[in-house]
Write a protein that holds these residues in place. Structure first.
Motif, PDB file in Angstrom:
ATOM      1  N   VAL A   6     -42.052   3.483  71.456  1.00 53.12           N
ATOM      2  CA  VAL A   6     -43.292   3.702  72.196  1.00 53.12           C
ATOM      3  C   VAL A   6     -43.926   2.364  72.538  1.00 53.12           C
ATOM      4  O   VAL A   6     -44.058   1.489  71.681  1.00 53.12           O
ATOM      5  CB  VAL A   6     -44.272   4.552  71.359  1.00 53.12           C
ATOM      6  N   LEU A  11     -50.306   4.023  75.558  1.00 56.93           N
ATOM      7  CA  LEU A  11     -51.243   4.912  74.865  1.00 56.93           C
ATOM      8  C   LEU A  11     -52.622   4.962  75.532  1.00 56.93           C
ATOM      9  O   LEU A  11     -53.182   6.062  75.688  1.00 56.93           O
ATOM     10  CB  LEU A  11     -51.353   4.507  73.395  1.00 56.93           C
ATOM     11  N   GLU A  45     -43.189  10.294  76.908  1.00 53.55           N
ATOM     12  CA  GLU A  45     -42.607  11.538  76.389  1.00 53.55           C
ATOM     13  C   GLU A  45     -41.188  11.296  75.870  1.00 53.55           C
ATOM     14  O   GLU A  45     -40.816  11.802  74.804  1.00 53.55           O
ATOM     15  CB  GLU A  45     -42.585  12.597  77.497  1.00 53.55           C
ATOM     16  N   MET A  48     -41.279   9.366  72.565  1.00 52.28           N
ATOM     17  CA  MET A  48     -41.760  10.159  71.435  1.00 52.28           C
ATOM     18  C   MET A  48     -40.880  11.374  71.155  1.00 52.28           C
ATOM     19  O   MET A  48     -40.983  11.995  70.091  1.00 52.28           O
ATOM     20  CB  MET A  48     -43.200  10.621  71.690  1.00 52.28           C
ATOM     21  N   ARG A  50     -41.101  14.213  72.691  1.00 54.54           N
ATOM     22  CA  ARG A  50     -41.980  15.391  72.755  1.00 54.54           C
ATOM     23  C   ARG A  50     -42.447  15.596  74.191  1.00 54.54           C
ATOM     24  O   ARG A  50     -42.622  14.647  74.952  1.00 54.54           O
ATOM     25  CB  ARG A  50     -43.225  15.210  71.881  1.00 54.54           C
ATOM     26  N   LEU A  52     -45.455  16.313  76.407  1.00 53.11           N
ATOM     27  CA  LEU A  52     -46.896  16.139  76.259  1.00 53.11           C
ATOM     28  C   LEU A  52     -47.696  16.858  77.335  1.00 53.11           C
ATOM     29  O   LEU A  52     -48.868  17.203  77.099  1.00 53.11           O
ATOM     30  CB  LEU A  52     -47.247  14.644  76.295  1.00 53.11           C
ATOM     31  N   ASP A  65     -48.710  19.298  71.182  1.00 53.79           N
ATOM     32  CA  ASP A  65     -48.427  17.947  70.698  1.00 53.79           C
ATOM     33  C   ASP A  65     -49.367  16.922  71.345  1.00 53.79           C
ATOM     34  O   ASP A  65     -49.816  15.979  70.685  1.00 53.79           O
ATOM     35  CB  ASP A  65     -46.977  17.565  71.011  1.00 53.79           C
ATOM     36  N   ALA A  66     -49.651  17.105  72.614  1.00 51.35           N
ATOM     37  CA  ALA A  66     -50.532  16.179  73.312  1.00 51.35           C
ATOM     38  C   ALA A  66     -51.960  16.275  72.793  1.00 51.35           C
ATOM     39  O   ALA A  66     -52.646  15.254  72.644  1.00 51.35           O
ATOM     40  CB  ALA A  66     -50.496  16.444  74.813  1.00 51.35           C
ATOM     41  N   ALA A  68     -52.854  17.108  69.777  1.00 50.37           N
ATOM     42  CA  ALA A  68     -52.861  16.451  68.474  1.00 50.37           C
ATOM     43  C   ALA A  68     -52.861  14.925  68.641  1.00 50.37           C
ATOM     44  O   ALA A  68     -53.577  14.211  67.937  1.00 50.37           O
ATOM     45  CB  ALA A  68     -51.653  16.895  67.653  1.00 50.37           C
ATOM     46  N   LEU A  69     -52.047  14.433  69.579  1.00 50.95           N
ATOM     47  CA  LEU A  69     -52.000  12.988  69.829  1.00 50.95           C
ATOM     48  C   LEU A  69     -53.334  12.484  70.353  1.00 50.95           C
ATOM     49  O   LEU A  69     -53.807  11.412  69.949  1.00 50.95           O
ATOM     50  CB  LEU A  69     -50.884  12.671  70.819  1.00 50.95           C
ATOM     51  N   GLN A  72     -55.720  12.160  67.435  1.00 46.40           N
ATOM     52  CA  GLN A  72     -55.392  11.032  66.564  1.00 46.40           C
ATOM     53  C   GLN A  72     -55.730   9.696  67.222  1.00 46.40           C
ATOM     54  O   GLN A  72     -56.280   8.784  66.584  1.00 46.40           O
ATOM     55  CB  GLN A  72     -53.904  11.079  66.204  1.00 46.40           C
ATOM     56  N   LEU A  73     -55.410   9.572  68.504  1.00 50.04           N
ATOM     57  CA  LEU A  73     -55.711   8.325  69.199  1.00 50.04           C
ATOM     58  C   LEU A  73     -57.218   8.127  69.369  1.00 50.04           C
ATOM     59  O   LEU A  73     -57.712   6.986  69.316  1.00 50.04           O
ATOM     60  CB  LEU A  73     -55.031   8.303  70.563  1.00 50.04           C
TER      61      LEU A  73
END
Length: 270
Positions: A6, A11, A45, A48, A50, A52, A65-66, A68-69, A72-73
């Motif tokens: 990544v 990000l 994507e 990772m 995943r 998104l 998943d997106a 959750a990301l 977190q970010l």
């Protein structure tokens, strides 16, 4: 294991696309083109492993998943903001000023005028008889007895500095000797014998002793003439007279806080 790692730079772009809901609105926020953002999100994507986004004509919908990301970010973003925030007690920009004993004393006595009202500068006074290195950012602004030759420094000439003997009325006609590496101290050393009234290692202490009536102190006129109770005991000493220069780095000269500091320092020393 994914062969592609990544990229950290992807990000913040993900945050923009996720928050704005699509490539076009995110492009307006980030300054990147929609095509570039689309390519970077696909790259993210793949790195990772995943999915998104669910891509629609009307925009980008976030997968679980997106979401959750994104959470977190956002938490990390908040923590970074806290870590890098300027403390409340240092909102004023810091300007470090170096000068010798006597110039520092005069500046300290005018601190309120230098800091501004209300205060918009935080000044750090670095008293030093030796020259501190401005190109290495040991200090921001310095005072010099000679004009520097370093091409990275810019200067402004101040008034000429003169020295004269001072004492209170009735004080013994004996010098207060100063043991320091300054031109005035070296001048005294050549002329003062064992009959010195007192010896000090700090120039500032010679003023204290003169005010206490111990003897005669060799002082710059911008200090001696301002001291209530002191009077000149002779004329100025020509060989100690010199010009004074205020100096800063050419890269700092246009910083608002440095310009304000230099203007105020010059006013105090005018």
């Amino acid at each position: 294991m994914n062969e592609t790692s990544v990229a950290w730079s992807d990000l913040p772009l993900f945050l923009a696309v996720a928050r704005e809901g699509g490539l076009s609105p995110a492009a307006r926020v980030t300054g990147s083109s929609p095509a570039t953002l689309g390519r970077r999100m696909l790259q993210l994507e793949r790195a990772m492993g995943r999915e998104l986004f669910i891509r629609h004509d009307r925009g980008y919908e976030l997968t679980a998943d997106a979401r959750a990301l994104l959470q977190q970010l956002s938490d990390i973003e908040s923590r970074i903001g806290t870590l890098t925030a300027r403390p409340a007690d240092t909102q004023q920009p810091l300007v470090k000023v170096s000068a010798g004993t006597w110039t520092t004393l005069l500046l300290l006595r005018n601190h309120e005028a230098l800091a501004g009202s209300p205060p918009d500068l935080k000044l750090r006074f670095v008293q030093a008889e030796q020259i501190l290195n401005i190109p290495r950012r040991e200090v921001t602004v310095g005072f010099r007895n000679q004009r520097p030759t370093d091409d990275h420094l810019v200067t402004r000439k101040l008034q000429r500095v003169d020295f004269a003997p001072y004492a209170v009325a009735g004080a013994p006609e004996r010098w207060i000797s100063v043991f320091a590496d300054t031109p005035s101290a070296r001048w005294l050393k050549k002329r003062v014998d064992q009959d010195a009234a007192c010896e000090v290692t700090t120039p500032r202490n010679s003023l204290d002793l003169a005010l206490a009536g111990v003897g005669i102190a060799l002082l710059p006129t911008f200090i001696g003439d301002r001291e209530k109770g002191l009077e000149r005991k002779g004329g100025t000493i020509a060989e100690l007279s010199h010009d004074q220069w205020i100096v800063t780095h050419q890269d700092d000269r246009h910083l608002p806080e440095v310009r304000r500091a230099i203007d105020r320092l010059c006013n105090v020393l005018a």
